[in-house]
Design an enzyme around this catalytic site. Structure first.
Site, PDB file in Angstrom:
ATOM      1  N   ASP B 112       0.848  -1.179   0.000  1.00 49.24           N
ATOM      2  CA  ASP B 112       0.000   0.000   0.000  1.00 49.24           C
ATOM      3  C   ASP B 112       0.890   1.238   0.000  1.00 49.24           C
ATOM      4  OD1 ASP B 112      -2.477   1.221  -0.034  1.00 49.24           O
ATOM      5  OD2 ASP B 112      -2.532   1.434   2.140  1.00 49.24           O
ATOM      6  N   TYR B 114       1.177   5.688  -0.569  1.00 50.38           N
ATOM      7  CA  TYR B 114       0.714   6.882   0.167  1.00 50.38           C
ATOM      8  C   TYR B 114       0.970   8.047  -0.784  1.00 50.38           C
ATOM      9  CZ  TYR B 114       0.624   9.675   4.617  1.00 50.38           C
ATOM     10  OH  TYR B 114       0.333  10.531   5.661  1.00 50.38           O
ATOM     11  N   HIS B 119      -3.798  13.974   0.348  1.00 49.70           N
ATOM     12  CA  HIS B 119      -4.067  13.100   1.500  1.00 49.70           C
ATOM     13  C   HIS B 119      -2.938  13.198   2.537  1.00 49.70           C
ATOM     14  CE1 HIS B 119      -5.280   9.624   3.861  1.00 49.70           C
ATOM     15  NE2 HIS B 119      -4.106   9.062   3.638  1.00 49.70           N
ATOM     16  N   ARG B 128       0.398  16.632  12.893  1.00 55.59           N
ATOM     17  CA  ARG B 128       1.618  17.392  13.215  1.00 55.59           C
ATOM     18  C   ARG B 128       1.362  18.861  12.898  1.00 55.59           C
ATOM     19  NH1 ARG B 128       3.230  13.101  10.122  1.00 55.59           N
ATOM     20  NH2 ARG B 128       3.371  14.517   8.351  1.00 55.59           N
ATOM     21  N   GLU B 185     -10.520   3.887   2.991  1.00 55.79           N
ATOM     22  CA  GLU B 185      -9.598   4.624   2.143  1.00 55.79           C
ATOM     23  C   GLU B 185      -9.906   4.282   0.694  1.00 55.79           C
ATOM     24  OE1 GLU B 185      -5.517   3.979   3.509  1.00 55.79           O
ATOM     25  OE2 GLU B 185      -5.823   5.519   5.046  1.00 55.79           O
ATOM     26  N   GLU B 187      -8.973   3.839  -2.874  1.00 62.76           N
ATOM     27  CA  GLU B 187      -7.679   3.618  -3.524  1.00 62.76           C
ATOM     28  C   GLU B 187      -7.864   2.925  -4.877  1.00 62.76           C
ATOM     29  OE1 GLU B 187      -4.567   2.040  -1.131  1.00 62.76           O
ATOM     30  OE2 GLU B 187      -5.267   3.009   0.720  1.00 62.76           O
ATOM     31  N   ASP B 219      -9.164   0.262   1.407  1.00 66.84           N
ATOM     32  CA  ASP B 219      -8.198  -0.132   2.439  1.00 66.84           C
ATOM     33  C   ASP B 219      -8.771   0.257   3.802  1.00 66.84           C
ATOM     34  OD1 ASP B 219      -5.737  -1.031   3.476  1.00 66.84           O
ATOM     35  OD2 ASP B 219      -4.999   1.033   3.556  1.00 66.84           O
ATOM     36  N   ARG B 223      -8.528   3.553  12.782  1.00 67.85           N
ATOM     37  CA  ARG B 223      -7.617   4.664  13.094  1.00 67.85           C
ATOM     38  C   ARG B 223      -7.135   4.651  14.536  1.00 67.85           C
ATOM     39  NH1 ARG B 223      -6.120   5.884   8.062  1.00 67.85           N
ATOM     40  NH2 ARG B 223      -7.901   6.453   6.787  1.00 67.85           N
ATOM     41  N   GLN B 226      -4.543   1.855  14.831  1.00 70.06           N
ATOM     42  CA  GLN B 226      -3.362   2.282  14.074  1.00 70.06           C
ATOM     43  C   GLN B 226      -2.559   3.347  14.830  1.00 70.06           C
ATOM     44  OE1 GLN B 226      -4.487   3.737  10.200  1.00 70.06           O
ATOM     45  NE2 GLN B 226      -2.443   4.433   9.664  1.00 70.06           N
ATOM     46  N   TYR B 230       1.434   2.204  15.618  1.00 68.43           N
ATOM     47  CA  TYR B 230       2.213   2.344  14.385  1.00 68.43           C
ATOM     48  C   TYR B 230       3.638   2.854  14.543  1.00 68.43           C
ATOM     49  CZ  TYR B 230       2.298   7.375  13.532  1.00 68.43           C
ATOM     50  OH  TYR B 230       2.579   8.711  13.586  1.00 68.43           O
ATOM     51  N   LYS B 239      -4.828  -2.171   9.890  1.00 68.05           N
ATOM     52  CA  LYS B 239      -5.127  -2.382   8.468  1.00 68.05           C
ATOM     53  C   LYS B 239      -5.371  -3.846   8.120  1.00 68.05           C
ATOM     54  CE  LYS B 239      -3.791   1.854   6.940  1.00 68.05           C
ATOM     55  NZ  LYS B 239      -4.517   2.716   5.993  1.00 68.05           N
ATOM     56  N   THR B 243      -8.962  -5.901   3.471  1.00 70.82           N
ATOM     57  CA  THR B 243      -8.793  -4.962   2.368  1.00 70.82           C
ATOM     58  C   THR B 243      -9.676  -5.472   1.237  1.00 70.82           C
ATOM     59  OG1 THR B 243      -6.478  -4.671   3.020  1.00 70.82           O
ATOM     60  CG2 THR B 243      -7.115  -3.867   0.827  1.00 70.82           C
ATOM     61  N   THR B 330      -4.686   6.321  -0.217  1.00 73.52           N
ATOM     62  CA  THR B 330      -5.913   7.111  -0.332  1.00 73.52           C
ATOM     63  C   THR B 330      -5.793   8.159  -1.435  1.00 73.52           C
ATOM     64  OG1 THR B 330      -6.177   6.869   2.030  1.00 73.52           O
ATOM     65  CG2 THR B 330      -7.538   8.536   0.955  1.00 73.52           C
ATOM     66  N   GLU B 344     -10.292  12.415   6.893  1.00 74.30           N
ATOM     67  CA  GLU B 344     -10.167  13.739   6.270  1.00 74.30           C
ATOM     68  C   GLU B 344     -11.533  14.437   6.208  1.00 74.30           C
ATOM     69  OE1 GLU B 344      -7.968  11.582   3.001  1.00 74.30           O
ATOM     70  OE2 GLU B 344      -7.243  13.626   2.663  1.00 74.30           O
TER      71      GLU B 344
END
Lengths: 398, 398
Positions: B112, B114, B119, B128, B185, B187, B219, B223, B226, B230, B239, B243, B330, B344
């Protein structure tokens, strides 16, 4: 009862109490399943007259489950201890030096854990010197991630130095080229036989129903590639170029004497990670680089057992498949000569190792040969040999 | 030449210029390979009299390579456009509503990526807020990680809400229970046919030699699980529970009109990631939650093309296998109604969505149904339909 008529050299860890399984071929024949006894391979398709062993992987046998594994082991034991079978069975024994060894099973999914407190602490000290060495989740769950199943190779496969992007903190931009920080990780792998359906969980107490046996793993790692790529989704190309496994899968039955509790940790684990019967394993590992014994990682010091890793893997309902492989993560003990990676042993290159020829190493050079071996306590004071996983570094293909 | 004698409803995106492949079964028969035309499935083992299609996965056909894929497509086209074949071939056509659809291929490794700048930027802003939204490596390489191949399921498979460890920042310790932040997600997935050997690289220009076609991917992501697990090795149980992929693999040949350049990025990419011919794809995706059209992610805005993702995957010498699946990550565009995940769209739960029945959602509730669909420009102004991937949330099994 523990005496076999088959030739087993004095002190061999491949006696009748071990009997690991692998895939072998003699010149001009197709790969098929065998069991190792001493320095010979027993052709199981012939000796047991069973087509499930006439295939080039253990998977069909692995899928048959615990009760069948137990029956087959008992039958092999019988054939190799009862003199009446000798004449027939001897014809199915091949000296090890006359056979080639192949990847013993088709890897379904490959997971790599990070279950040594000493390893995780060393890495934390190295890369986050101003923070707590262990991240907040580490003592609550066995941290793990999926690796590349398609690049798991058998011992003795040359390891081509990977190329990729690297960027030192002082550099403006990444550059492309061969990894300059090629490392090894001494690990132990666990091979799943019995699958589990999507949406179900495997309890720690069901570990032996699902896991067939144990191998040695070298999780080759390109530290420079890994350092640049791994935020925020984890290691990818720094690991996916190759992972080596030993050719002999030691069945769990051979490791009964090796079972030990994992270190009692604080804080207490959540219920699904508790194990009423211990599945820690007292395996003595050895890392040899170009003939120098570099370290002796003690598997008994791992914080999480393989039963806990399996329970964690499936707690979200993820299915298991026959051939799933999960590895422990680098095995490191508290002492320096118990560390299982060069990044620890040379403290990220700051303290080179000296080899028998007088040369020094921070990370691996082309032509270097790395061998990981391991043994476990067996019945009557004997040792169970896990064999070895070895590989030699071939130059990068630019 | 683009006229088929087969029944194709007006406006269908499954006309003669699409011809995607899948695996189907009629009642009482075994799953086998078919091609979709309109609202029918053509039984390829029968129509082409070829045993490679009589198997329950596309893999044997995928392994035959680009030249063979082109010949088979031309032959199907001929059968469905030449009236002289009609009587024979009609017998191999099954109405879609009479068949069951199965996972179209055996997944080897699953990766997978990114690869959406929008996204990655949204997630960076959310988690962050005081730092640069994109991490330093993001514009130099397509960040990716391996997922669990064994839990890839076909569209319409119910998704059981996963359980696991969650720990909010304010909590003292993690707790165990069903995910309270189950997300999707949107994808796009790419299916590898032709393998590549260990130690070799696949150039961006060789993309179409190795990749057979395209599917839609959801996917599913927990959250809360994760977020706790992670660091530092990436997503794992957040995850790996499931899927979903769409049942029809659209061959690259059907997407010639959809090819577009990826956005010209700065800084310039390293040589191995440059593509002289564009392999961005102008796919219009749609995300529907319980009947409400929630967003329209534009695949054309992805920063990295699938050819670049493949070149990156193999630049370290990692082998490709038939059945490897890699997904884009995503798909999100710059506008809010182009975002491809609930984290999002609800800004991590702060801004709930209102559904047609007046209820609101931050993350998914039990019983919710999520459908992702997609189309691409085809010849003569027609659309190529990618079909859909759908799934309904079943309650956790505690």
């Amino acid at each position: 009862m523990n005496d076999t008529w088959a030739p087993v050299p004095a002190g061999s860890g491949f006696g009748i109490t071990n009997l690991p399984y692998g895939v072998f071929a003699t010149p001009g024949t197709s790969p098929r399943v065998g069991a190792r006894i001493g320095d010979h391979v027993l052709d199981l398709a012939t000796a047991l007259n069973d087509e499930v062993f006439a295939t080039p992987s253990l998977n069909a046998f692995l899928a048959q489950g615990r009760a069948r594994w137990t029956r087959v082991r008992a039958r092999i034991w019988d054939l190799l201890t009862d003199e009446r079978h000798r004449t027939d069975v001897e014809r199915a024994l091949h000296p090890l030096h006359t056979v080639s060894l192949h990847l013993p099973f088709d890897v379904a999914d490959y997971i790599d854990f990070y279950a040594s407190e000493h390893h995780a602490t060393n890495l934390g000290r190295m890369f986050r010197p101003d923070a707590a060495a262990l991240l907040p989740n580490w003592k609550h769950l066995p941290v793990g991630y999926h690796g590349r199943a398609g690049t798991v190779v058998v011992s003795n496969t040359d390891i081509i130095r990977p190329c990729g992007q690297r960027k030192a903190p002082a550099d403006d931009a990444p550059t492309f080229g061969p990894s300059a920080k090629l490392d090894i990780e001494v690990e132990v792998g666990f091979v799943v036989g019995t699958p589990s359906p999507l949406g179900s969980r495997v309890a720690t107490t069901d570990f032996a129903e699902h896991v067939f046996g144990v191998c040695l793993v070298n999780d080759w790692s390109a530290r420079d590639i890994q350092a640049w790529e791994y935020v925020p989704l984890g290691p990818f190309l720094g690991k996916s170029f190759a992972t080596s496994v030993s050719p002999w899968i030691v069945p769990l039955e051979a490791l009964g004497e090796a079972r030990v509790p994992t270190p009692a940790g604080q804080p207490a684990l959540l219920d699904y990670l508790r194990e009423p019967e211990p599945w820690g394993l007292d395996l003595d590992l050895e890392l040899v680089l170009n003939g120098r014994k570099v370290s002796h990682p003690p598997y008994a010091r791992m914080y999480y057992s393989p039963a806990q890793m399996l329970a964690h893997t499936t707690v979200n309902g993820a299915a298991l498949r026959t051939g799933d492989l999960y590895a422990s993560g680098t095995v490191s003990g508290p002492e320096r000569d118990q560390w299982g990676s060069l990044i620890e042993l040379t403290w990220n290159g700051a303290e080179p190792l000296t080899l028998p020829d007088g040369s020094t190493r921070t990370f691996l050079a082309d032509g270097d040969t790395v061998t990981i071996s391991g043994t476990a306590p067996g019945p009557d004071g004997a040792r169970i040999d896990l064999g070895e996983v070895t590989g030699t570094i071939a130059p990068a293909r630019e």
